[in-house]
Structures are given as C-alpha cells and as structure tokens.
Design a protein around this motif. Structure first.
Motif, PDB file in Angstrom:
ATOM      1  N   TYR A 110     -12.158  42.218 -12.857  1.00  0.00           N
ATOM      2  CA  TYR A 110     -13.278  43.106 -12.548  1.00  0.00           C
ATOM      3  C   TYR A 110     -14.163  42.399 -11.525  1.00  0.00           C
ATOM      4  CZ  TYR A 110     -17.688  45.613 -12.865  1.00  0.00           C
ATOM      5  OH  TYR A 110     -18.841  46.303 -12.556  1.00  0.00           O
ATOM      6  N   HIS A 111     -14.110  42.860 -10.274  1.00  0.00           N
ATOM      7  CA  HIS A 111     -14.956  42.316  -9.223  1.00  0.00           C
ATOM      8  C   HIS A 111     -16.148  43.259  -9.048  1.00  0.00           C
ATOM      9  CE1 HIS A 111     -11.839  39.431  -8.193  1.00  0.00           C
ATOM     10  NE2 HIS A 111     -10.967  40.413  -8.150  1.00  0.00           N
ATOM     11  N   SER A 112     -17.263  42.881  -9.615  1.00  0.00           N
ATOM     12  CA  SER A 112     -18.424  43.772  -9.626  1.00  0.00           C
ATOM     13  C   SER A 112     -19.015  43.933  -8.227  1.00  0.00           C
ATOM     14  CB  SER A 112     -19.492  43.227 -10.578  1.00  0.00           C
ATOM     15  OG  SER A 112     -20.602  44.100 -10.626  1.00  0.00           O
ATOM     16  N   ILE A 113     -19.093  45.179  -7.771  1.00  0.00           N
ATOM     17  CA  ILE A 113     -19.808  45.550  -6.547  1.00  0.00           C
ATOM     18  C   ILE A 113     -20.860  46.559  -6.995  1.00  0.00           C
ATOM     19  CG2 ILE A 113     -19.650  46.534  -4.237  1.00  0.00           C
ATOM     20  CD1 ILE A 113     -18.062  44.024  -4.357  1.00  0.00           C
ATOM     21  N   GLY A 114     -22.053  46.076  -7.283  1.00  0.00           N
ATOM     22  CA  GLY A 114     -23.062  46.919  -7.913  1.00  0.00           C
ATOM     23  C   GLY A 114     -24.005  47.585  -6.937  1.00  0.00           C
ATOM     24  N   THR A 115     -24.767  48.550  -7.455  1.00  0.00           N
ATOM     25  CA  THR A 115     -25.857  49.158  -6.712  1.00  0.00           C
ATOM     26  C   THR A 115     -26.962  49.519  -7.688  1.00  0.00           C
ATOM     27  OG1 THR A 115     -26.436  50.795  -5.000  1.00  0.00           O
ATOM     28  CG2 THR A 115     -25.050  51.560  -6.824  1.00  0.00           C
TER      29      THR A 115
END
Length: 515
Positions: A110-115
């Motif tokens: 899980y490579h978190s790319i958040g907003t």
C-alpha cells in the motif's frame, strides 16, 4: 444462507425501544464466531426505533452470531449464521503496519498517496458528487476529512447538516455550558463570537451519519482509505469544547458505526494542540479509548499543529505529521523513522495553491518534489490544493485545478513497480536521495542495491557517473518526474557516464537485469 465477501460488511438490524434516549439508555451487542475468529461487537442506534450491528469478517467460512442487549423487550431472531466467501480482486483488506511500512492485510503493498478535503461531506450534494468523480480519476488512495463541520477562512458558510440534534437543555454538555467567554477560542489568537450552541451531544444526527455511511462506502469501492478526523479546533458551534463524557459517547458511537468498514482510519484530531479546551491527558484518554473499543485495530494517530505528539504511545500505529518548518518537510522523515520505528505519514506538507497563508501557496513542482523526497526516504505523503476560489479543494472538494495530481499519479505508477512493500532510504551521493528495495552490496559511495531510485530533486547535472559491480548487469532508466517519462538507458555494469538533460526533478532507476 446469507453470503458476503471477506472484509466486507454484514449489517444486522433489529427494532427496539424508542422511549427515553435510545442513543445512551440502551445497548445492542452481538458475538460472532467461526472456526478462525471470535469477536464481540457493539452496535448503535440509527433512529426510527432501529438498532444496528456491523461486522467485518476477517476469514472465509461459516460464521454464527448471537445478539444480546437491553434494546428490546424481546429480541427477534437473536441467532443466525452467514457464509463468508473470498474477497474480490480489488479487495485487499484493511491497511496494516509492517515495520515502518504500510501494506494491505493480504500482503499487497500500500503506497499511500493522500489528499485532504476537510469538509467535503458538509457541502451541497451536487458538489459532493463532483468530488467523488474527481477522486475516481485520480491516484489518491487516502483522503482526510472531518466528521465535524469546519469554520475558518474561506469556510464560513453554514454546513449541510450538523452532527448532533438541537436540544432542549436536558442533554447539553454541562462542562460546555459553563465555558467562560475568554475560553471561547478557535485556536490561539482567534476568539469566536458568542453563539447559541443549543446542541444535545447525546443525540447524534442520524441523517448526517447515514450520509457519512454512504460516502465511506463509496470511497471503499474506489479503493480509497477514509482517514476520519474525529476532532479539530476550527469550530464556532462548540464541538471543540465538548467535555469528556460527551466526547466518550461520540467516540463510542463513531467506532461502533464505522469500525466494520475496512477502509477506515482514525485521526484523533487535526492540529490537536490548537484545541485549547483539551489537555494532554484528554488526548491520551481518547486515544486509549478508541484503541480499546475498536475490535479491528484500524490505523490510529494524532495530527499536530506546532507540537508533534509522542508517537511512541502504544495505541498509535503511525506518525501523522504536519511540517513544523516551512522549508524542511519530508527531509525530516529519517528522524521520525529512527525515533519511533513506525510508518511516517506526512498528511500536510503545505498545499499547492495561491492563498495568502504560507501553508497554502507552494508550487506544483515543490509539492511533487516533497512527495518524491518523502517516498525515497520510506515515508508517505499527502496532497492538498488551495487555489483561491469560492470552492477550494482543501476544504470543499469539487474539481482539482493544479498540476501536481497528474504527477502524483505518475509517482504512484513508479511506486507500484517497486518490489516488496516499500522503499527504504539508502546510501548515495550528497546531492541525491536514494530509495532502495531488496539486498545490497558494498559500503558508502560504493553501495549497490538490487533495486534503487536515485532522486536528484532540484539539482540539474548534465551528466552522471554510475558505478556498478563488474560481474552483474543492471537495467538503468532515466525518470523525468515532472514530464512523467521513463527513458530506458540499457543494461550496464562497471563504470559508466550517462548523459542527463540538465534540468531539475530527474531520477535514475537501477535494478538487476531480469528482475
């Protein structure tokens, strides 16, 4: 027999008592059992005489359940069973911690790319739908948002609905009613105007929470983690001054209602140190409470304003960070990883935009650079957008205007090709940051990794030395992180000089040939 998928949600509904205050006077519980797990789950009152229990099964197989509680004079169908089948291809289970990395329960990286869209569920429904459509076409797989409305610059319209019902005084928080005018502050230096709170904190507004049900489920189907901000300081309605008893009931209700969603994270507070009515011991109490009542062990942390929390606390799963220095942001990842040995998630690294506030006017290039810098160091980053308009993504959602989201999608694709579950910071030249996966050989400048990405950031060399073992072939690629291109340079070994374009935001990827 009813069937659901692994890590799906089974919902049981029963009719019960409506006299008094069903939210606090009555309970509904159920025990669930299979040959691989056993859990006791607390349910919640959903209005109109309906009590609900939600359960997320962790394994395949046949489960049985038994319902109990004082919510009804006699419990209709107190026992039952259901079958759990395999998860579909897009369902990898909840996000969990492995060392300093994150992964899904089934082992998928899980490579978190958040907003961040703080108050998007408090906006008009058509704007909420537009936000979902924007997210559907993006790389974002985590979104931070509030369960309480927000009152702040550019966010002063009344929300779509309130989290609590209006009260007649009987259920009002006694501590709140006694609050002195001098203590009525949003955060340091900004007092609120006198306001007739009038909310009964013992009675959640079920219509609003049903809307949150829908939105969290929609995010789940899109593969997006819902990072729920449970408290925050930006409030004129009194919710940031709720006393301990009211907060406990609220937290119990939220965990009972949303704990069975596999995509939920708990953010105890946004900028906890700006909530002036709360003391350090309050935050410890609330964190320990959530940790003790969440039967699924969801991700749980606390987000800072100026003072970072003590992330060594056993109930905290990861470091949820906001930069405390304008220039030094994700470069600080090493320090937190070494200090806490937990995943580092930079939920706020300033926002791409043009607001007058310093946290809301960095360029798209700088946003993307900070993401790459963090990723190479083994951390995870969050995006936000604050271009001046009536509708600003950072709080309202809507449509993205900036240039960073497409570049973050490209980064997501690059990270998706990394072997294993994530990168670790490696050794390299002083003008680069190296993220690696797999094994390595050599020491210092001579270190060579099975897989590595050498990110040059603001540097712009016209050529670069690449020194590799003589007896092994490596595939070398040139990555333009801004223009979103990957140029294969072929297989190499030994000493090499490669030609560079002489511009910023470049990276060199090196991996053993055939791997």
């Amino acid at each position: 027999m009813q069937k659901i998928e692994r890590w799906g949600v089974l919902e049981l509904s029963r009719l019960g008592k409506t006299d008094g205050n069903p939210f606090k006077d009555y309970t509904i519980k159920a025990s669930f059992r299979s040959d691989r797990e056993e859990k006791s789950i607390t349910g919640f009152y959903d209005g109109d005489g309906v009590y609900k229990i939600r359960f997320m099964p962790s394994y395949e197989g046949v489960y049985t359940y038994h319902i109990s509680g004082n919510f009804a004079h006699s419990i209709e169908e107190p026992t039952g069973s259901f079958e759990v089948g395999p998860a579909d291809s897009e369902n990898h289970g909840p996000v969990v911690v492995e060392g300093t990395h994150l992964r899904y329960t089934d082992g998928t990286a899980y490579h978190s790319i958040g907003t961040t869209c703080y108050a998007w569920v408090f906006q008009p429904l058509n704007l909420q739908e537009r936000t979902l459509e924007t997210l559907r076409g993006s790389a974002f797989n985590k979104i931070r948002f509030c369960l309480f409305p927000k009152f702040y610059d550019y966010n002063k319209k009344e929300p779509l609905a309130m989290p609590f019902e209006r009260g007649n005084g009987e259920g009002l928080d006694s501590e709140l009613v006694k609050t002195n005018e001098k203590d009525r502050m949003l955060f340091p230096g900004q007092k609120i105007e006198p306001y007739d709170f009038g909310f009964d904190y013992t009675r959640p507004n079920v219509e609003l929470f049903r809307l949150f049900d829908k939105r969290i489920a929609q995010l789940r189907e899109m593969g997006i983690e819902a990072d729920l901000i449970l408290m925050h300081p930006y409030d004129k309605w009194g919710m940031n001054q709720m006393g301990r008893e009211a907060c406990e009931q609220y937290l119990n209700y939220v965990v009972s209602r949303y704990g069975a969603y596999r995509n939920v994270w708990w953010s105890l507070a946004n900028e906890y140190d700006f909530v002036l009515a709360k003391k350090p011991e309050d935050w410890e109490h609330y964190g320990e409470l959530i940790f003790s009542i969440d039967p699924y062990g969801h991700m749980l942390s606390v987000h800072n304003g100026l003072k970072t929390y003590d992330f060594s606390r056993p109930w905290i799963t990861h470091c949820s960070l906001q930069r405390t220095d304008f220039y030094l942001t994700t470069e600080s990842s090493d320090r937190y990883l070494e200090q806490y040995h937990k995943p580092v998630v930079w939920d706020e690294i300033c926002y791409e935009g043009n607001l007058e506030m310093g946290w809301g006017n960095i360029t798209a290039q700088e946003m993307v650079r900070r993401f790459w810098e963090g990723a190479m160091r083994g951390a995870y980053c969050g995006h936000g957008e604050t271009y001046l308009d009536e509708v600003i993504w950072w709080s309202h959602g809507g449509t993205l205007k900036g240039e960073s989201p497409e570049r973050l999608k490209f980064l997501s694709q690059i990270l998706g090709e990394v072997p294993g579950i994530g990168l670790n910071k490696g050794e390299g030249a002083f003008d680069e940051v190296v993220g690696y996966a797999g094994g390595h050989s050599g020491e210092g400048m001579e270190t060579c990794y099975d897989y590595s990405i050498h990110y040059l950031g603001v540097c712009q060399p016209a050529k670069r030395r690449v020194i590799l073992p003589e007896d092994t072939k490596y595939q070398v690629d040139l990555i333009d992180t801004w223009n979103m291109t990957v140029t294969p340079l072929g297989e190499m070994s030994g000493f090499n000089i490669i030609q560079m374009p002489g511009r910023q935001y470049m990276a060199i990827r090196i991996c053993k040939a055939g791997e």
